[in-house]
Design an enzyme around this catalytic site. Sequence first.
Site, short mmCIF file in Angstrom:
data_model
loop_
_atom_site.label_atom_id
_atom_site.label_comp_id
_atom_site.label_asym_id
_atom_site.label_seq_id
_atom_site.Cartn_x
_atom_site.Cartn_y
_atom_site.Cartn_z
CE LYS A 206 1.62 -3.14 -14.08
NZ LYS A 206 1.93 -1.92 -13.40
CD GLU A 286 5.51 -16.12 -3.78
OE1 GLU A 286 4.72 -16.28 -2.83
OE2 GLU A 286 6.40 -16.92 -4.05
CB CYS A 320 3.18 -10.08 1.67
SG CYS A 320 4.90 -10.55 1.53
CD GLU A 417 -2.58 -8.30 2.37
OE1 GLU A 417 -3.11 -8.05 1.27
OE2 GLU A 417 -1.43 -8.74 2.50
P1 NAP Z 1 -1.66 -5.16 -6.52
O1 NAP Z 1 -2.61 -4.05 -6.46
O2 NAP Z 1 -2.19 -6.54 -6.64
O3 NAP Z 1 -0.65 -4.84 -7.73
C1 NAP Z 1 0.42 -5.68 -8.05
C2 NAP Z 1 0.81 -5.47 -9.50
O4 NAP Z 1 -0.24 -5.92 -10.34
C3 NAP Z 1 1.03 -3.99 -9.85
O5 NAP Z 1 2.07 -3.87 -10.78
C4 NAP Z 1 -0.30 -3.61 -10.46
O6 NAP Z 1 -0.22 -2.49 -11.31
C5 NAP Z 1 -0.62 -4.88 -11.24
N1 NAP Z 1 -2.02 -5.03 -11.59
C6 NAP Z 1 -3.10 -4.51 -10.97
N2 NAP Z 1 -4.23 -4.88 -11.61
C7 NAP Z 1 -3.86 -5.64 -12.67
C8 NAP Z 1 -4.56 -6.29 -13.72
N3 NAP Z 1 -5.89 -6.26 -13.81
N4 NAP Z 1 -3.85 -6.98 -14.64
C9 NAP Z 1 -2.50 -7.04 -14.56
N5 NAP Z 1 -1.79 -6.41 -13.60
C10 NAP Z 1 -2.45 -5.74 -12.65
O7 NAP Z 1 -0.69 -5.17 -5.23
P2 NAP Z 1 0.13 -3.97 -4.61
O8 NAP Z 1 -0.82 -3.04 -3.95
O9 NAP Z 1 1.09 -3.44 -5.59
O10 NAP Z 1 0.98 -4.74 -3.49
C11 NAP Z 1 0.49 -5.06 -2.23
C12 NAP Z 1 -0.03 -6.48 -2.20
O11 NAP Z 1 1.00 -7.37 -2.60
C13 NAP Z 1 -0.43 -6.94 -0.81
O12 NAP Z 1 -1.60 -7.70 -0.90
C14 NAP Z 1 0.74 -7.79 -0.36
O13 NAP Z 1 0.42 -8.75 0.62
C15 NAP Z 1 1.15 -8.43 -1.66
N6 NAP Z 1 2.53 -8.88 -1.62
C16 NAP Z 1 2.78 -10.21 -1.55
C17 NAP Z 1 4.09 -10.65 -1.45
C18 NAP Z 1 4.41 -12.12 -1.37
O14 NAP Z 1 5.57 -12.46 -1.58
N7 NAP Z 1 3.47 -12.97 -1.07
C19 NAP Z 1 5.13 -9.74 -1.44
C20 NAP Z 1 4.83 -8.37 -1.53
C21 NAP Z 1 3.52 -7.96 -1.62
P3 NAP Z 1 -0.58 -1.02 -10.74
O15 NAP Z 1 0.40 -0.72 -9.68
O16 NAP Z 1 -0.43 -0.18 -11.94
O17 NAP Z 1 -1.98 -1.11 -10.22
#
Ligand code: NAP
Length: 530
Positions: A206, A286, A320, A417
């Site tokens: 996904k 992560e 991140c 963040e």
């Molecule tokens: P996000 O909003 O947490 O979304 C991540 C994934 O989870 C997306 O596919 C999202 O789908 C899905 N998701 C959202 N709500 C969900 C739920 N209730 N149940 C299951 N899945 C769900 O994060 P993002 O905005 O895509 O990415 C940015 C974040 O990722 C930042 O906080 C960044 O720091 C972090 N990040 C961390 C790393 C690391 O390695 N530590 C690397 C990259 C990014 P939708 O897109 O459809 O909402």
Amino acid sequence: MRGYYKFKNEPLPDFTNKNERKKMKKAIEKVRKEFGTLYSIVIGGIPFESDKTFYSINPNKPSEIIGEFFVANKDHIDTAVDVAKDALKKWRNKSLEERAEHLFRLAKVLKKKKYEISALMVLEVGKNWLEAVADINELIDFCNFYGKEAVRLSKTKPRDMETEEIDFRYEPIGVGAIIAPWNFPSAILGGMTTAAIVMGNAVLMKPASDAPATAYAFFKALNEAGIPLGVVNYITGSGGITGNAILEHDEIKFIAFTGSRDVGKKIYEKIAKPGKRHFKVVPLLEMGGKDGIIVAEDADLNLALEEVIKSAFGYQGQKCSACSRLIVEKSVYDKFLEMLVDATKKIKVGPVEFYENYMGAVINKKAEEKILRYIEIGKKEGKLLTGGKKVKDLEGYVIEPTIFADVDPDARIAQEEIFGPVLAVIKAENFEDAIRIMNNTEYGLTASVFTTDKKKIEKAANEIDVGNLYFNRKCTGALVYYHPFGGRNMSGIYKKAGGFDTLVNFSAPKSIGIRKGTYKNSEKQRNIYK
Ligand code: NAP
């Protein structure tokens, strides 16, 4: 570093070369021709539709639709799990070496599509050219590295035992889900997927709703590399509907997740409840970061300047690992800030489909609004030195690179963040104080320290509480094999992507002992390892 073999990371192109630039321009033209396509959910090679769709758009030009995608619902998830279970039967019986060969082939397919997929990322998620190529390069590295790792694991030697024949196998866990963020739409989505499948698992993949077209390009590459249908299923849709249906499915045995802290927390809590016949496991979880850079008084300030700019403003601060807290020792504070503000004002901002623009739009309207809200908070918490506004004469969600000085270490902009081009600068009394400030956060992902003093390096290496620590270089840009990536505290659960332990987390290890002499009719006991 325990080096088991040599590894060469995929090199970056030289875009100062006219021919390289030509290739990228052509790729941008080519991918644009396919914009507006309606993409199906794909389960076992069969296209599926639903009654709900969503659009992916170009954040630098929101009027441009990249594609339309279906929202997968509970029925799709049920079907996908059944199909994946079926595909698993054959896939799990291939040897680790055979599956590794698939990844090596996949790396070659991706290499051929490098410019095309990079162009897609430039337009779909607003990466500049180099950032986009670095993203697909990282995925190529993951394929090659996880392939090599699978081969290494296949050679795990069973121990000798006097009374038993001993075997040890890395079996697959089963059917799992990969839930990925938009900010590394190739590397992270593909990295988690390849780690899972090389260990013999089958997955529901996904992608984030802001990057489904890039994910589809990767999905197509999987097919071209000959990964059997059903081993990876392309499941688009929102976190709330599709993601939730995935989490609730009892037969999904593992969830590999990368994304925000809040969603990570929800997922971790939700899947902690045991299923009917198994616990769900989390090979990777992560999450976000509030990463810092320390500039000590003895640092090479010119070097620090170059690397701080890349860390804070590369990809609009949407990594991140991006530096969002700069901690400077007081004796060099004023001088370094002056240099930093000067250099920041020179950053070229504009649509990143043009090579000359270093920074472009943030991912979407919601992100833009959130960042601008934080900028307003920053105006109360610190001194705005540069930036602080949306770029009005551009169509996209473009925000100026922004720096706040004299920020209190406990201020919101120093703790939360923001995920945008906003840097909080904090003055430290001395090096000891700088480390205290660095550790004063709930996160623990990356950090970097600029110093030429060996004792300070030792102290920082011992005391800074993060998963990825660097000296005299940027705090972004971890390389597969060299810098296994992943954080601690609220950034992660101590597990690493691209490391020597990653694949083991995607497996169900089995230990076997057979009493010697079991085979009454054979003179010498069968060698079960041949
Ligand atoms: P996000 O909003 O947490 O979304 C991540 C994934 O989870 C997306 O596919 C999202 O789908 C899905 N998701 C959202 N709500 C969900 C739920 N209730 N149940 C299951 N899945 C769900 O994060 P993002 O905005 O895509 O990415 C940015 C974040 O990722 C930042 O906080 C960044 O720091 C972090 N990040 C961390 C790393 C690391 O390695 N530590 C690397 C990259 C990014 P939708 O897109 O459809 O909402």
